[in-house]
Design an enzyme around this catalytic site. Structure first.
Site, PDB file in Angstrom:
ATOM      1  N   ASP A 185       4.967   3.544   0.472  1.00  0.00           N
ATOM      2  CA  ASP A 185       5.332   3.066  -0.837  1.00  0.00           C
ATOM      3  C   ASP A 185       4.112   3.586  -1.851  1.00  0.00           C
ATOM      4  O   ASP A 185       3.927   3.103  -2.992  1.00  0.00           O
ATOM      5  CB  ASP A 185       4.857   1.020  -0.866  1.00  0.00           C
ATOM      6  CG  ASP A 185       3.876   1.736   0.007  1.00  0.00           C
ATOM      7  OD1 ASP A 185       2.534   1.865   0.635  1.00  0.00           O
ATOM      8  OD2 ASP A 185       3.694  -0.357   0.304  1.00  0.00           O
ATOM      9  N   ARG A 188       1.093  -4.328  -5.057  1.00  0.00           N
ATOM     10  CA  ARG A 188       3.035  -3.565  -4.838  1.00  0.00           C
ATOM     11  C   ARG A 188       3.241  -3.919  -6.741  1.00  0.00           C
ATOM     12  O   ARG A 188       2.779  -4.723  -7.296  1.00  0.00           O
ATOM     13  CB  ARG A 188       3.546  -3.661  -3.666  1.00  0.00           C
ATOM     14  CG  ARG A 188       3.074  -3.271  -2.532  1.00  0.00           C
ATOM     15  CD  ARG A 188       3.813  -1.330  -2.916  1.00  0.00           C
ATOM     16  NE  ARG A 188       5.266  -1.745  -2.737  1.00  0.00           N
ATOM     17  CZ  ARG A 188       6.164  -2.610  -1.530  1.00  0.00           C
ATOM     18  NH1 ARG A 188       6.187  -2.142  -0.041  1.00  0.00           N
ATOM     19  NH2 ARG A 188       7.590  -2.655  -1.906  1.00  0.00           N
ATOM     20  N   TYR A 229      -1.752  -4.332   5.571  1.00  0.00           N
ATOM     21  CA  TYR A 229      -1.090  -3.665   7.147  1.00  0.00           C
ATOM     22  C   TYR A 229      -2.741  -4.404   8.249  1.00  0.00           C
ATOM     23  O   TYR A 229      -3.744  -4.625   7.527  1.00  0.00           O
ATOM     24  CB  TYR A 229      -2.257  -2.287   6.722  1.00  0.00           C
ATOM     25  CG  TYR A 229      -1.628  -1.033   5.719  1.00  0.00           C
ATOM     26  CD1 TYR A 229      -0.664  -0.466   6.406  1.00  0.00           C
ATOM     27  CD2 TYR A 229      -1.856  -0.875   5.049  1.00  0.00           C
ATOM     28  CE1 TYR A 229       0.933   0.606   6.459  1.00  0.00           C
ATOM     29  CE2 TYR A 229      -0.371   0.048   4.128  1.00  0.00           C
ATOM     30  CZ  TYR A 229       0.074   0.446   5.259  1.00  0.00           C
ATOM     31  OH  TYR A 229       0.994   1.588   4.573  1.00  0.00           O
ATOM     32  N   PRO A 262      -0.417   5.725   8.000  1.00  0.00           N
ATOM     33  CA  PRO A 262       0.063   5.490   6.448  1.00  0.00           C
ATOM     34  C   PRO A 262      -0.898   4.877   5.731  1.00  0.00           C
ATOM     35  O   PRO A 262      -0.792   4.192   4.227  1.00  0.00           O
ATOM     36  CB  PRO A 262       1.007   4.295   6.730  1.00  0.00           C
ATOM     37  CG  PRO A 262       1.043   3.892   7.809  1.00  0.00           C
ATOM     38  CD  PRO A 262       0.201   4.880   8.584  1.00  0.00           C
TER      39      PRO A 262
END
Length: 602
Positions: free
Chosen positions: A52, A243, A251, A329
């Site tokens: 993302d 986001r 996370y 990530p």
């Protein structure tokens, strides 16, 4: 339903896998006029979750293909990062805030976050306008590369044979098809079928770090919920990635007992779910609250850090993206590294397929991108250890201190942003005249700067004048063209360019291979674009000035910013992927000829 017999076809490039790396490849190749097909085993594009984060350099790359505007419109921008550590009173306390990206020369000094499905849609819609669509659900069942050396060296041959199977054929569609391809790109993920088919090993190791990921719309009193956050607590570590809309991604660091099956020693997703991930998160966020009623997407993973032993087989089959490098990530590198792999490959394949370049050019893909992947793994190893490590508290002297983490966060900024990617000397990177453009580092991307057009004083960002259209951009920093002696030097350079690489490798239509721009250091009130020789002004828009716009709001200072002498000038060659290939003084224009002669066909 009657299914006809097996079909057979030919294609220039077959892309296997329609994630970000494969879509970048198919889109860029289609835009370059290459006969390309792309297949994927998924029946539909990603709906939610997955990767993302888009880094500053990748935004520049997307802009070079005309795709950044939609990304910036739909995505969330991350400008600030916050850091939390254990509080002496229990729970966590904020220990600092800083810029999310430490990359002063970034044109877009922030990250953009948007779920992978929306990012893929940007490519899919642009491809559809060119008549290219992902064929799905389709899986390759066999791949065979010719062992005939003559065939492998013949640029017109189709030495790769791939059998494709359609998992849901329509009426009249063959279930299987034999595709004869000139080139194949395996962008089929970490468990790459293409990579395994050729026995390419993944070198590296798996860490002991286990993380959960969950996408939520939070109900929270946490004050930095809309900033990127690195949270170290005595309960483990956590990261917030804001986001699009009101959504955030968490996370969450987990322990072995949280997720490992004691009998197999493997991650057991049945032991964990989004609700349990949130229970762990709530402890980490104390004394702040963090609650969610619904979950868009979630997963669990163990960080693995591996690089493929090679990225191509005889320069006919290439692997890209997760197929050739895997890592954590949390630094937001996976999708970025993947798309930049195929961005590097697009122009090289296009030049070879058009007969402009020798096939040896394709060797530079592995040379450049594998070194980058190794650097990425080294970085990720350090970053993951810092992020997953135990925080230092006032009670205990060991562990990771806030100062250590912040220093690493800022030191790694040039790498994580993608701005600092530096390709080593090779046939397409010649560094011998670096001193003539000290701040335009050969092997790095062309730095952004605003110049004004000589014909009408309209300001332009130079990166927008260097789109990814497969042409080499030849930037002639012409010096002070209001001076007669300098104009004579520029005329001599123009003659040498015309008689040299421009006609030698550009053929009858050199404008299709080279886009020449002239940039004068003279002020706008003293320059006519017609002062420049014809080869440096093939169109009225091709002459620029290192001066401000009419209201002195933007522009000016470009020669100084690039480290180029304002009176003498220099020549800068920018590759089709936006990286500086060579710089040279006027008197060494022969070295630019030699640069192109190293990989191009006359």
């Amino acid at each position: 339903m009657t299914i006809p017999a097996e079909a057979e076809s030919s294609v220039d490039v077959l892309v296997i896998g329609a994630g970000p790396s494969g879509l970048m490849a198919a889109h860029g190749l289609a835009r370059a006029g290459v006969n390309v097909r792309i297949v994927d085993q998924r029946p539909a594009k990603v709906a939610a979750g997955q990767a993302d984060g888009i880094q500053p350099r990748t935004i520049e790359v997307l802009q070079s293909y005309g795709l950044a505007e939609r990304l910036l419109r739909e995505g969330n921008q991350m400008h600030m990062a916050a850091f939390y550590n254990p509080s002496p009173n229990g729970g966590i306390v904020r220990t600092g805030r800083t810029a999310d990206i430490t990359a002063p020369s970034a044109r877009y000094p922030f990250e953009v976050t948007l779920h992978q499905g929306a990012i893929e849609a940007i490519f899919l819609d642009s491809m559809a306008a060119m008549g290219v669509h992902v064929e799905r659900p389709v899986v390759p069942t066999s791949i065979e590369l010719s062992a005939d050396k003559a065939e492998l060296k013949d640029p017109h041959s189709h030495p790769v044979k791939v059998v494709l199977k359609c998992l849901a054929p329509t009426e009249g569609q063959p279930e299987t098809e034999v595709v004869n391809a000139k080139y194949v790109i395996g962008a089929d993920g970490a468990h790459s079928w293409v990579r395994k088919s050729f026995g390419i090993s993944m070198d590296g190791e798996q860490t002991n770090y286990i993380w959960g990921v969950v996408d939520i719309v939070p109900d929270s009193n946490f004050p930095d919920v809309r900033n990127r956050c690195a949270i170290h607590s005595t309960n483990g570590s956590c990261m917030i990635i804001p986001r699009e809309g009101d959504k955030i991604r968490l996370y969450i660091q987990l322990t072995d007992t949280d997720v490992l099956n004691p009998e197999t020693g493997r991650v057991d997703k049945n032991k964990m779910g989004p609700e349990k991930l949130m229970e762990v998160a709530k402890k980490t966020f104390y004394p702040y609250t963090m609650h969610a009623d619904t979950f868009d997407w979630w997963t669990i993973y163990i960080i693995g850090q591996r690089v493929a032993s090679k990225f191509s087989v005889n320069e006919r089959v290439f692997i890209a993206g997760d197929a050739c490098h895997t890592h954590s990530p949390k630094a937001g590198q996976g999708m970025n590294a993947s798309m930049n792999d195929t961005h590097n490959l697009i122009w090289k394949l296009s030049h070879v397929l058009r007969g402009w370049a020798d096939m040896s050019l394709l060797k530079t893909y592995e040379f450049e991108r594998r070194k980058y992947a190794q650097d990425l793994i080294d970085f990720d190893r350090k970053f993951s250890a810092l992020f997953s490590g135990k925080p230092r508290t006032s009670a205990g002297g060991d562990g990771v201190s806030h100062e250590e983490f912040l220093q690493a966060f800022q030191t790694f900024g040039a790498f994580t942003s993608g701005i600092g990617i530096h390709y080593a000397p090779s046939p397409v990177v010649h560094t011998q005249h670096q001193a003539h453009a000290r701040a335009l580092v050969v092997g790095q991307r062309m730095r952004p700067h605003v110049f004004v057009r000589a014909a009408d004083a309209r300001p332009f960002e130079v990166q927008d004048l260097c789109p990814a259209d497969t042409r080499f951009k030849v930037l002639v920093f012409a010096g002070d063209t209001s001076d007669a002696a300098q104009r004579a030097r520029v005329q001599a350079l123009a003659d040498a360019v015309e008689q040299g690489f421009y006609r030698r490798f550009g053929g009858a239509e050199p404008g299709k291979v080279f886009d020449v721009l002239a940039i004068s250091s003279a002020p706008k009130d003293k320059v006519d674009y017609t002062d420049l020789p014809p080869v440096f002004r093939t169109h009225w828009s091709k002459v620029l000035l290192d001066d401000t716009d009419m209201f002195a709001r933007v522009g000016g200072g470009g020669y100084d910013a690039y480290g180029i002498d304002k009176t003498k000038g220099a020549v800068v060659v920018v590759r089709p992927d936006g990286y500086v290939g060579i710089v040279a003084p006027f008197e060494s224009i022969q070295d630019v000829d030699d640069y192109f002669a190293g990989f191009m066909k006359a």
